[in-house]
Design a protein around this motif. Structure first.
Motif, PDB file in Angstrom:
ATOM      1  N   UNK A 180      56.195  27.882 -37.496  1.00 46.11           N
ATOM      2  CA  UNK A 180      54.797  27.488 -37.413  1.00 46.11           C
ATOM      3  C   UNK A 180      54.616  26.147 -36.690  1.00 46.11           C
ATOM      4  N   UNK A 181      55.568  25.243 -36.852  1.00 44.66           N
ATOM      5  CA  UNK A 181      55.458  23.956 -36.161  1.00 44.66           C
ATOM      6  C   UNK A 181      55.507  24.146 -34.650  1.00 44.66           C
ATOM      7  N   UNK A 182      56.400  25.011 -34.201  1.00 46.94           N
ATOM      8  CA  UNK A 182      56.494  25.288 -32.766  1.00 46.94           C
ATOM      9  C   UNK A 182      55.239  26.009 -32.285  1.00 46.94           C
ATOM     10  N   UNK A 183      54.721  26.902 -33.115  1.00 45.96           N
ATOM     11  CA  UNK A 183      53.485  27.599 -32.759  1.00 45.96           C
ATOM     12  C   UNK A 183      52.351  26.602 -32.564  1.00 45.96           C
ATOM     13  N   UNK A 184      52.221  25.667 -33.494  1.00 45.13           N
ATOM     14  CA  UNK A 184      51.152  24.666 -33.412  1.00 45.13           C
ATOM     15  C   UNK A 184      51.303  23.824 -32.152  1.00 45.13           C
ATOM     16  N   UNK A 185      52.530  23.484 -31.798  1.00 44.50           N
ATOM     17  CA  UNK A 185      52.764  22.671 -30.596  1.00 44.50           C
ATOM     18  C   UNK A 185      52.186  23.347 -29.358  1.00 44.50           C
ATOM     19  N   UNK A 186      52.426  24.649 -29.245  1.00 41.10           N
ATOM     20  CA  UNK A 186      51.943  25.363 -28.058  1.00 41.10           C
ATOM     21  C   UNK A 186      50.446  25.646 -28.140  1.00 41.10           C
ATOM     22  N   UNK A 187      49.948  25.935 -29.339  1.00 49.13           N
ATOM     23  CA  UNK A 187      48.502  26.102 -29.489  1.00 49.13           C
ATOM     24  C   UNK A 187      47.779  24.818 -29.109  1.00 49.13           C
ATOM     25  N   UNK A 188      48.332  23.689 -29.503  1.00 45.61           N
ATOM     26  CA  UNK A 188      47.701  22.400 -29.206  1.00 45.61           C
ATOM     27  C   UNK A 188      47.606  22.187 -27.701  1.00 45.61           C
ATOM     28  N   UNK A 189      48.686  22.466 -26.976  1.00 44.54           N
ATOM     29  CA  UNK A 189      48.686  22.297 -25.519  1.00 44.54           C
ATOM     30  C   UNK A 189      47.617  23.175 -24.877  1.00 44.54           C
ATOM     31  N   UNK A 190      47.548  24.420 -25.326  1.00 44.29           N
ATOM     32  CA  UNK A 190      46.588  25.360 -24.753  1.00 44.29           C
ATOM     33  C   UNK A 190      45.157  25.018 -25.160  1.00 44.29           C
ATOM     34  N   UNK A 191      44.978  24.668 -26.425  1.00 46.43           N
ATOM     35  CA  UNK A 191      43.639  24.366 -26.946  1.00 46.43           C
ATOM     36  C   UNK A 191      43.032  23.162 -26.255  1.00 46.43           C
ATOM     37  N   UNK A 192      43.848  22.171 -25.972  1.00 49.16           N
ATOM     38  CA  UNK A 192      43.337  20.965 -25.315  1.00 49.16           C
ATOM     39  C   UNK A 192      42.858  21.242 -23.899  1.00 49.16           C
TER      40      UNK A 192
END
Length: 282
Positions: A180-192
């Motif tokens: 989940x931590x890795x998932x959040x990292x990539x979601x954050x990049x895309x979401x921004x």
């Protein structure tokens, strides 16, 4: 825990709403030749003389209806001419023409062939497109490991769609270990960068405290940010968070108490039990 492939495979059984996240790759993630100042007659004359640059520009003009009437048959013809010179943009548009059935019978195998050619030239958009096909098993053997590999290559190039998709694979543990931590990292990049699907997933992760500390303010922020551009994706997040809770705890009233939310792994498990519609059914 069972193997990644058997327990967490996301294709073809994935929540229907995720279809919109992946399908948008073929609609929005295409190379586009600047043609606002191009003259159709001049460009055609150059294209007819075998100028590959003019051929892909003409194909792009017809594909997008930019500077010329939209005509997928003409787009395909000129892209095929340019692709003979190994022009990456032409290969990419041909992949989308076949994937979407634009002016031709939909053919995922041909789409995959063209995406592969462009991906081999390091086109992030087409690496991402191949990831979608492998995730769904469309035109290529289904394989989450292969999908993850293509999404990863494109994600590291900064492709916003691939970053969201790579996050989804980590959230499900499909083709990669569940993290989940890795998932959040990539979601954050895309979401921004404004990707609504990634914003929806960030909302879910903050609400559940999965991969990040549980944070109601952040969950609410990403919900409303997502809702401004994609109400469907926002509703997907809302439903995931509010699953099993009274409506009064729903996020859209900004009064949700997420401490009673079901574990994210359980939510994803429910999601994975529902059948995903055809990948490009639009």
């Amino acid at each position: 825990m069972g193997s990644v492939e058997t327990q967490h495979c996301i294709a073809p059984q994935v929540e229907a709403e995720i279809l919109a996240i992946f399908a948008s790759i073929f609609q929005e993630n295409a190379p586009r030749q600047a043609s606002e100042n191009a003259d159709l007659k001049v460009t055609r004359k150059l294209a007819e003389k075998g100028n590959a640059g003019a051929q892909i520009q003409l194909g792009s003009m017809y594909y997008f209806g930019d500077g010329a009437p939209q005509n997928y048959s003409e787009a395909r013809a000129w892209c095929l001419n340019a692709a003979a010179f190994d022009v990456c943009e032409a290969q990419s548009l041909l992949g989308r023409i076949y994937a979407n059935g634009y002016g031709v019978s939909q053919n995922f195998q041909r789409a995959a062939d063209w995406f592969q050619k462009a991906a081999d030239q390091e086109s992030a958009a087409d690496q991402c497109a191949l990831g979608v096909l492998y995730a769904h098993g469309a035109g290529v053997p289904q394989g989450d490991v292969e999908a993850a590999a293509w999404f990863k290559r494109a994600a590291y190039k900064g492709n916003v769609f691939a970053q969201c998709a790579f996050g989804i694979l980590h959230a499900y543990g499909a083709g990669v270990p569940q993290d989940f931590s890795e998932a959040v990292k990539w979601f954050q990049k895309s979401a921004e960068k404004g990707h609504a699907g990634a914003q929806a997933y960030l909302c879910i992760h903050y609400a559940h405290g999965a991969g990040v500390p549980q944070d109601r303010e952040q969950a609410t922020h990403w919900y409303w940010t997502c809702r401004q551009t994609d109400p469907i994706a926002a509703q997907f997040a809302l439903d995931a968070i509010a699953s099993g809770q009274p409506k009064k705890h729903a996020l859209d009233d900004a009064d949700g108490d997420f401490r009673g939310a079901r574990p994210l792994s359980a939510t994803l498990s429910d999601v994975s039990k529902r059948r995903w519609g055809q990948l490009l059914a639009r």
